[in-house]
Design a protein around this motif. Structure first.
Motif, PDB file in Angstrom:
ATOM      1  N   PHE A 219       0.854  -1.177   0.000  1.00 10.79           N
ATOM      2  CA  PHE A 219       0.000   0.000   0.000  1.00 10.79           C
ATOM      3  C   PHE A 219       0.892   1.229   0.000  1.00 10.79           C
ATOM      4  O   PHE A 219       2.026   1.178   0.474  1.00 10.79           O
ATOM      5  CB  PHE A 219      -0.879   0.048   1.260  1.00 10.79           C
ATOM      6  CG  PHE A 219      -1.791  -1.122   1.403  1.00 10.79           C
ATOM      7  CD1 PHE A 219      -2.130  -1.923   0.315  1.00 10.79           C
ATOM      8  CD2 PHE A 219      -2.322  -1.431   2.648  1.00 10.79           C
ATOM      9  CE1 PHE A 219      -2.975  -3.001   0.471  1.00 10.79           C
ATOM     10  CE2 PHE A 219      -3.162  -2.508   2.798  1.00 10.79           C
ATOM     11  CZ  PHE A 219      -3.485  -3.300   1.713  1.00 10.79           C
ATOM     12  N   ARG A 296     -10.352  -0.354  15.772  1.00  8.83           N
ATOM     13  CA  ARG A 296      -9.817  -1.674  15.505  1.00  8.83           C
ATOM     14  C   ARG A 296     -10.760  -2.815  15.875  1.00  8.83           C
ATOM     15  O   ARG A 296     -10.453  -3.964  15.587  1.00  8.83           O
ATOM     16  CB  ARG A 296      -8.485  -1.868  16.252  1.00  8.83           C
ATOM     17  CG  ARG A 296      -7.412  -0.867  15.871  1.00  8.83           C
ATOM     18  CD  ARG A 296      -6.960  -1.019  14.421  1.00  8.83           C
ATOM     19  NE  ARG A 296      -6.600  -2.385  14.068  1.00  8.83           N
ATOM     20  CZ  ARG A 296      -5.420  -2.923  14.311  1.00  8.83           C
ATOM     21  NH1 ARG A 296      -4.475  -2.250  14.891  1.00  8.83           N
ATOM     22  NH2 ARG A 296      -5.177  -4.169  13.945  1.00  8.83           N
ATOM     23  N   ARG A 301     -16.502  -0.572  14.593  1.00  5.15           N
ATOM     24  CA  ARG A 301     -16.851  -0.467  13.184  1.00  5.15           C
ATOM     25  C   ARG A 301     -18.369  -0.418  13.009  1.00  5.15           C
ATOM     26  O   ARG A 301     -18.908   0.350  12.229  1.00  5.15           O
ATOM     27  CB  ARG A 301     -16.243  -1.671  12.440  1.00  5.15           C
ATOM     28  CG  ARG A 301     -16.621  -1.816  10.989  1.00  5.15           C
ATOM     29  CD  ARG A 301     -16.213  -0.663  10.117  1.00  5.15           C
ATOM     30  NE  ARG A 301     -14.830  -0.218  10.262  1.00  5.15           N
ATOM     31  CZ  ARG A 301     -13.780  -0.791   9.681  1.00  5.15           C
ATOM     32  NH1 ARG A 301     -13.928  -1.848   8.932  1.00  5.15           N
ATOM     33  NH2 ARG A 301     -12.573  -0.297   9.852  1.00  5.15           N
TER      34      ARG A 301
ATOM     35  N   SER B 103     -14.146  -1.350   4.332  1.00  5.75           N
ATOM     36  CA  SER B 103     -15.027  -1.475   5.501  1.00  5.75           C
ATOM     37  C   SER B 103     -16.422  -1.907   5.070  1.00  5.75           C
ATOM     38  O   SER B 103     -17.073  -2.706   5.738  1.00  5.75           O
ATOM     39  CB  SER B 103     -15.131  -0.138   6.233  1.00  5.75           C
ATOM     40  OG  SER B 103     -13.864   0.329   6.569  1.00  5.75           O
ATOM     41  N   GLU B 110     -16.041  -8.904   9.246  1.00 10.93           N
ATOM     42  CA  GLU B 110     -14.680  -8.393   9.247  1.00 10.93           C
ATOM     43  C   GLU B 110     -13.661  -9.507   9.460  1.00 10.93           C
ATOM     44  O   GLU B 110     -13.910 -10.458  10.199  1.00 10.93           O
ATOM     45  CB  GLU B 110     -14.513  -7.340  10.350  1.00 10.93           C
ATOM     46  CG  GLU B 110     -15.245  -6.033  10.084  1.00 10.93           C
ATOM     47  CD  GLU B 110     -16.735  -6.125  10.337  1.00 10.93           C
ATOM     48  OE1 GLU B 110     -17.185  -7.173  10.839  1.00 10.93           O
ATOM     49  OE2 GLU B 110     -17.457  -5.163  10.034  1.00 10.93           O
ATOM     50  N   THR B 113      -7.575 -10.343  13.486  1.00  7.47           N
ATOM     51  CA  THR B 113      -6.297 -10.930  13.854  1.00  7.47           C
ATOM     52  C   THR B 113      -6.560 -11.912  14.991  1.00  7.47           C
ATOM     53  O   THR B 113      -7.652 -11.933  15.552  1.00  7.47           O
ATOM     54  CB  THR B 113      -5.336  -9.834  14.345  1.00  7.47           C
ATOM     55  OG1 THR B 113      -5.915  -9.227  15.493  1.00  7.47           O
ATOM     56  CG2 THR B 113      -5.123  -8.769  13.283  1.00  7.47           C
ATOM     57  N   LEU B 117      -8.850  -8.246  17.067  1.00  8.45           N
ATOM     58  CA  LEU B 117      -8.967  -6.920  16.463  1.00  8.45           C
ATOM     59  C   LEU B 117      -9.122  -7.076  14.954  1.00  8.45           C
ATOM     60  O   LEU B 117      -8.752  -8.094  14.379  1.00  8.45           O
ATOM     61  CB  LEU B 117      -7.724  -6.081  16.780  1.00  8.45           C
ATOM     62  CG  LEU B 117      -7.497  -5.805  18.271  1.00  8.45           C
ATOM     63  CD1 LEU B 117      -6.189  -5.052  18.465  1.00  8.45           C
ATOM     64  CD2 LEU B 117      -8.646  -5.001  18.835  1.00  8.45           C
ATOM     65  N   MET B 118      -9.662  -6.027  14.330  1.00  5.53           N
ATOM     66  CA  MET B 118      -9.861  -6.105  12.885  1.00  5.53           C
ATOM     67  C   MET B 118      -8.519  -6.066  12.167  1.00  5.53           C
ATOM     68  O   MET B 118      -7.628  -5.306  12.535  1.00  5.53           O
ATOM     69  CB  MET B 118     -10.720  -4.947  12.412  1.00  5.53           C
ATOM     70  CG  MET B 118     -12.144  -5.047  12.881  1.00  5.53           C
ATOM     71  SD  MET B 118     -13.189  -3.844  12.066  1.00  5.53           S
ATOM     72  CE  MET B 118     -12.469  -2.320  12.633  1.00  5.53           C
ATOM     73  N   ASP B 119      -8.388  -6.867  11.138  1.00  5.80           N
ATOM     74  CA  ASP B 119      -7.161  -6.889  10.350  1.00  5.80           C
ATOM     75  C   ASP B 119      -7.364  -5.995   9.128  1.00  5.80           C
ATOM     76  O   ASP B 119      -7.710  -6.457   8.044  1.00  5.80           O
ATOM     77  CB  ASP B 119      -6.849  -8.329   9.935  1.00  5.80           C
ATOM     78  CG  ASP B 119      -5.421  -8.456   9.430  1.00  5.80           C
ATOM     79  OD1 ASP B 119      -4.817  -7.419   9.109  1.00  5.80           O
ATOM     80  OD2 ASP B 119      -4.931  -9.590   9.368  1.00  5.80           O
ATOM     81  N   GLU B 120      -7.162  -4.679   9.347  1.00  4.71           N
ATOM     82  CA  GLU B 120      -7.446  -3.690   8.299  1.00  4.71           C
ATOM     83  C   GLU B 120      -6.632  -3.956   7.043  1.00  4.71           C
ATOM     84  O   GLU B 120      -7.126  -3.865   5.928  1.00  4.71           O
ATOM     85  CB  GLU B 120      -7.111  -2.283   8.811  1.00  4.71           C
ATOM     86  CG  GLU B 120      -7.906  -1.839   9.998  1.00  4.71           C
ATOM     87  CD  GLU B 120      -9.215  -1.202   9.586  1.00  4.71           C
ATOM     88  OE1 GLU B 120      -9.567  -1.289   8.395  1.00  4.71           O
ATOM     89  OE2 GLU B 120      -9.879  -0.634  10.456  1.00  4.71           O
ATOM     90  N   ALA B 121      -5.335  -4.273   7.267  1.00  8.77           N
ATOM     91  CA  ALA B 121      -4.446  -4.443   6.122  1.00  8.77           C
ATOM     92  C   ALA B 121      -4.918  -5.609   5.257  1.00  8.77           C
ATOM     93  O   ALA B 121      -4.972  -5.509   4.029  1.00  8.77           O
ATOM     94  CB  ALA B 121      -3.019  -4.654   6.600  1.00  8.77           C
ATOM     95  N   ALA B 122      -5.288  -6.703   5.900  1.00 13.05           N
ATOM     96  CA  ALA B 122      -5.736  -7.873   5.139  1.00 13.05           C
ATOM     97  C   ALA B 122      -7.027  -7.546   4.380  1.00 13.05           C
ATOM     98  O   ALA B 122      -7.191  -7.925   3.218  1.00 13.05           O
ATOM     99  CB  ALA B 122      -5.968  -9.044   6.079  1.00 13.05           C
ATOM    100  N   GLU B 124      -8.023  -4.585   3.358  1.00 16.96           N
ATOM    101  CA  GLU B 124      -7.750  -3.683   2.235  1.00 16.96           C
ATOM    102  C   GLU B 124      -7.101  -4.461   1.090  1.00 16.96           C
ATOM    103  O   GLU B 124      -7.414  -4.250  -0.088  1.00 16.96           O
ATOM    104  CB  GLU B 124      -6.855  -2.520   2.676  1.00 16.96           C
ATOM    105  CG  GLU B 124      -6.714  -1.482   1.578  1.00 16.96           C
ATOM    106  CD  GLU B 124      -5.951  -0.237   2.007  1.00 16.96           C
ATOM    107  OE1 GLU B 124      -5.943   0.087   3.203  1.00 16.96           O
ATOM    108  OE2 GLU B 124      -5.362   0.406   1.121  1.00 16.96           O
ATOM    109  N   ALA B 125      -6.218  -5.405   1.442  1.00 19.34           N
ATOM    110  CA  ALA B 125      -5.546  -6.191   0.401  1.00 19.34           C
ATOM    111  C   ALA B 125      -6.568  -7.013  -0.385  1.00 19.34           C
ATOM    112  O   ALA B 125      -6.544  -7.058  -1.616  1.00 19.34           O
ATOM    113  CB  ALA B 125      -4.499  -7.100   1.038  1.00 19.34           C
ATOM    114  N   ARG B 128      -8.540  -4.716  -2.621  1.00 18.92           N
ATOM    115  CA  ARG B 128      -7.782  -4.345  -3.825  1.00 18.92           C
ATOM    116  C   ARG B 128      -7.781  -5.494  -4.822  1.00 18.92           C
ATOM    117  O   ARG B 128      -7.876  -5.291  -6.026  1.00 18.92           O
ATOM    118  CB  ARG B 128      -6.339  -3.988  -3.444  1.00 18.92           C
ATOM    119  CG  ARG B 128      -6.218  -2.601  -2.832  1.00 18.92           C
ATOM    120  CD  ARG B 128      -4.829  -2.355  -2.298  1.00 18.92           C
ATOM    121  NE  ARG B 128      -4.774  -1.105  -1.575  1.00 18.92           N
ATOM    122  CZ  ARG B 128      -4.400   0.060  -2.116  1.00 18.92           C
ATOM    123  NH1 ARG B 128      -4.034   0.119  -3.374  1.00 18.92           N
ATOM    124  NH2 ARG B 128      -4.405   1.159  -1.396  1.00 18.92           N
TER     125      ARG B 128
END
Lengths: 431, 254
Positions: A219, A296, A301, B103, B110, B113, B117-122, B124-125, B128
């Motif tokens: 990213f 998080r 959310r 989101s 969601e 991890t 907690l939410m795995d934002e990076a995963a 978003e990946a 994409r």
């Protein structure tokens, strides 16, 4: 082809501000706050920005700031809570009665027993959670507007507190309990430095890991120098704050009393700074915890999704009614924590504790950029909003502005802040 | 290949639902086979969306039965529907405007991890990855969806439905807000999903589009089912007549 792709992936950076990817609204608020402080400092001939006044300002802000973090969630889900001041009073009354009547009298724990403070606080937190959850149930499951439920709550809980204490001032409160009040409980210089360093390291490590995370997924990331500048600013802010609170020295007479109590003599030239008050550490932990929840966790959310589009949230399988109960219960718990700080600071429970706090809390959240239409708001914004309100109030008191004018100014500032926010949103095209 | 053979993917039998005494859907039965697109047509207020919301879990039917793979399915809320791999693209898109594409795509599901907690990076990946397939021009991953164009918003809604291995896809006027090029994109996507063996209910006002995209068309009027026809056996005029007059064409009426 390759060239074109890279260009659209990372559009040409326009300015320093773009590179830093800073929240311009946050910058604006910090700017307003700094200007406010400088003006007051000028008018009071440097009395506003002394370690002593900054220390006082900080501990005065804590109670409202703790509740404001919860109010962000309430307002983000398109609700409102007018009962927080009254709920604070009820929690405070319960805790005061538990530690002065129930535990010593009915259960026979001696005054000053170590278990009194934890048990009293636990009772307060449970009270806040149950009352908050109940109000949330009325809103979420029975469909009564939050405005009405909490307007009723304002009257009910204020007077439940009155009834519980017969309207009397209850005190003095347990000495351990009083440690959470501000000046009665501070970390001292070296531990404050330790805390500040730990917080700095944590912040820097966090920034580094999230950068590495983004790189691992390819990213776009901020340029290295921008991260470094941000890191320096964050570290400077944390350590500077600790330095200021450490610079506020315990008066020599008080030190002498402390040494006397230990059976020792105050050494010549000995000084000690107060350092971080426990109540401020509590606020920092709550702010960090609430930010993690907001950003998080799935709960956070869902709070924002429900505020943005309740129908979409429900169609995505989110139980929005139960979510409302949880949001209000959380608000109740935070009211109880504020009650601990507020009554411990006074060293007693008074019948009028928390009066008008609902308005200060809502104002703090709104000045901090929480939109009443729902769906947007930040925890740090609400805390900054509380700090701005408190600075305004105590700054004017220090300057000697008449009491009616103080409130007139605060009210006008609230309306003005929302107007500025509306104009800002229009310009940036936000909803 | 579609229709008529084996167990239907979905059977909605004798579905009725009324609001305040008005029968919005009155004893309607439709079915859907794997790899088939069934169009639902009718005037505004004919009951198409209401019928389909019983399947997606947004409404609770008063009477009737829903079978998935020949077995009765208990669907009382959107979560239940998702468990049966039923995904819906609503006419309103049902996006939280204040959140970004990732989101919205993972809303209610969601990725987390090990800490919970939410795995934002995963997320978003993954977003994409799927957007690269559905809408390669999509770039605004960090912006809230309120900042996106109609077509971009539509592709987020479609991505959400397609990503989670839907078997049954409900599309409520998916092209209503789109330009010609984006409409073409949706049409191609429907063809591709069909080849993958999904069953698709397509609610649409455009008779020509239904004729082009669907295998069968079910026409509703005033909450009742007028009839279900194979699109190759009727003309667009026949379908229009069904919608307007509420009668099956003469050559199929027997």
């Amino acid at each position: 082809m390759q060239h074109a792709r890279t260009r659209s992936d990372a559009p040409a950076r326009k300015s320093i501000f773009d590179s830093l990817e800073l929240d311009t609204r946050l910058l604006g608020m910090i700017g307003a706050f700094v200007v406010l402080c400088l003006v007051f400092n000028l008018v009071t001939d440097g009395r506003f920005l002394t370690p002593r006044n900054i220390f006082n300002l900080t501990i005065q802000t804590v109670s409202v700031a703790i509740m404001a973090t919860g109010m962000v969630f309430v307002i983000v889900t398109r609700n409102i809570d007018l009962s927080v001041g009254a709920l604070l009073a009820t929690c405070s009354a319960v805790m005061a009665m538990v530690q002065t009547v129930v535990l010593p009298g009915w259960l026979g724990l001696g005054l000053g027993h170590w278990a009194i403070a934890p048990l009293a606080i636990a009772a307060g937190l449970a009270t806040g959670a149950v009352i908050g959850g109940f109000q949330g149930w009325l809103v979420g499951f029975l469909g009564i507007p939050a405005f009405i439920v909490t307007l009723g709550g304002l009257l009910v809980w204020r007077n439940v507190a009155w009834y519980l204490t017969n309207g009397q001032t209850i005190g003095p409160l347990d000495p351990t309990y009083q440690l959470l009040g501000g000046i009665n409980g501070t970390l001292g210089e070296s531990l404050s430095w330790g805390f500040g360093l730990a917080a700095t390291v944590f912040a820097l490590v966090y920034m580094a890991t999230s950068r590495r995370n983004r790189r691992a997924h390819d990213f776009p990331v901020k340029p290295r120098w921008a991260e470094a500048v941000l890191g320096l600013v964050v570290a400077g802010a944390i350590l500077g704050f600790v330095a200021v609170l450490n610079a506020y020295e315990v008066p020599a007479r008080k030190l002498a009393r402390i040494f006397e109590a230990r059976g020792a003599v105050l050494p010549e030239g000995f000084t000690a700074g107060y350092g971080l008050p426990f109540s401020v550490i509590l606020l920092i932990l709550i702010a960090a915890g609430m930010t993690v929840i907001a950003r998080r966790t799935r709960f956070g959310r869902y709070v924002f999704a429900t505020g943005g589009n309740p129908d979409a949230a429900a169609l995505s399988g989110i139980n929005t009614r139960w979510l409302t109960v949880k949001v209000f219960a959380l608000m109740g718990v935070l009211c109880a924590l504020s009650a601990v700080v507020a009554s411990a600071r006074l060293t007693f429970h008074s019948n009028d504790i928390g009066t008008l706090d609902e308005l200060r809390v809502i104002a703090a959240a709104v000045i901090g950029g929480t939109a009443l239409a729902g769906g947007s708001g930040t925890i740090y914004g609400a805390i900054l909003g509380a700090l701005i309100m408190q600075s305004l109030q105590s700054g004017m008191a220090m300057v000697g502005v008449d009491a009616p004018f103080q409130n007139i100014v605060v009210g006008a500032v609230l309306v003005l802040a929302v107007l500025v926010d509306i104009l800002y949103r229009k310009r940036t095209g936000e909803r | 290949m579609a229709g008529g053979r084996g167990t239907p993917l979905v059977e909605m039998k004798d579905i009725s639902i009324s609001f305040g005494g008005i029968k919005a859907v009155d004893h309607v039965s439709v079915d859907l086979y794997p790899g088939e697109v069934v169009g639902l047509l009718g005037h505004n207020g004919a009951g198409k969306s209401t019928l389909i919301k019983c399947l997606s879990g947004a409404y609770q039917r008063d009477a009737g039965e829903i079978l998935i793979d020949g077995r009765p399915a208990a669907i009382s809320n959107p979560r239940d529907a998702r468990r049966y791999n039923i995904e819906t693209i609503y006419q309103t898109l049902a996006l939280a405007d204040n959140l970004d594409a990732a989101s919205n795509l993972f809303l209610g599901r969601e990725l987390t991890t090990p800490l919970g907690l939410m795995d934002e990076a995963a997320m978003e990946a993954e977003t994409r990855r799927i957007m690269a397939r559905l809408n390669p021009n999509f770039r605004k991953f960090a912006a809230p969806v309120s900042a996106l164009s109609g077509g971009q918003r539509q592709s987020v809604a479609i991505a959400r439905a397609v990503y989670f291995n839907a078997r049954i896809l409900i599309m409520d006027e998916p092209t209503a807000a789109l330009g010609p090029q984006e409409t073409q994109m949706v049409a191609e996507l429907i063809g591709e999903l069909k080849r993958q063996g999904l069953g698709i209910f397509l609610i649409d006002h455009d008779v020509h589009q239904v004729k082009a995209l669907c295998d069968r068309a079910a026409v509703m009027k005033n909450g009742r089912l007028v009839g279900i026809v194979r699109v190759e056996e009727v003309t667009t005029d026949d379908i229009l007549a069904m919608i307007i007059a509420g009668k099956k064409p003469a050559h199929l009426a027997a």
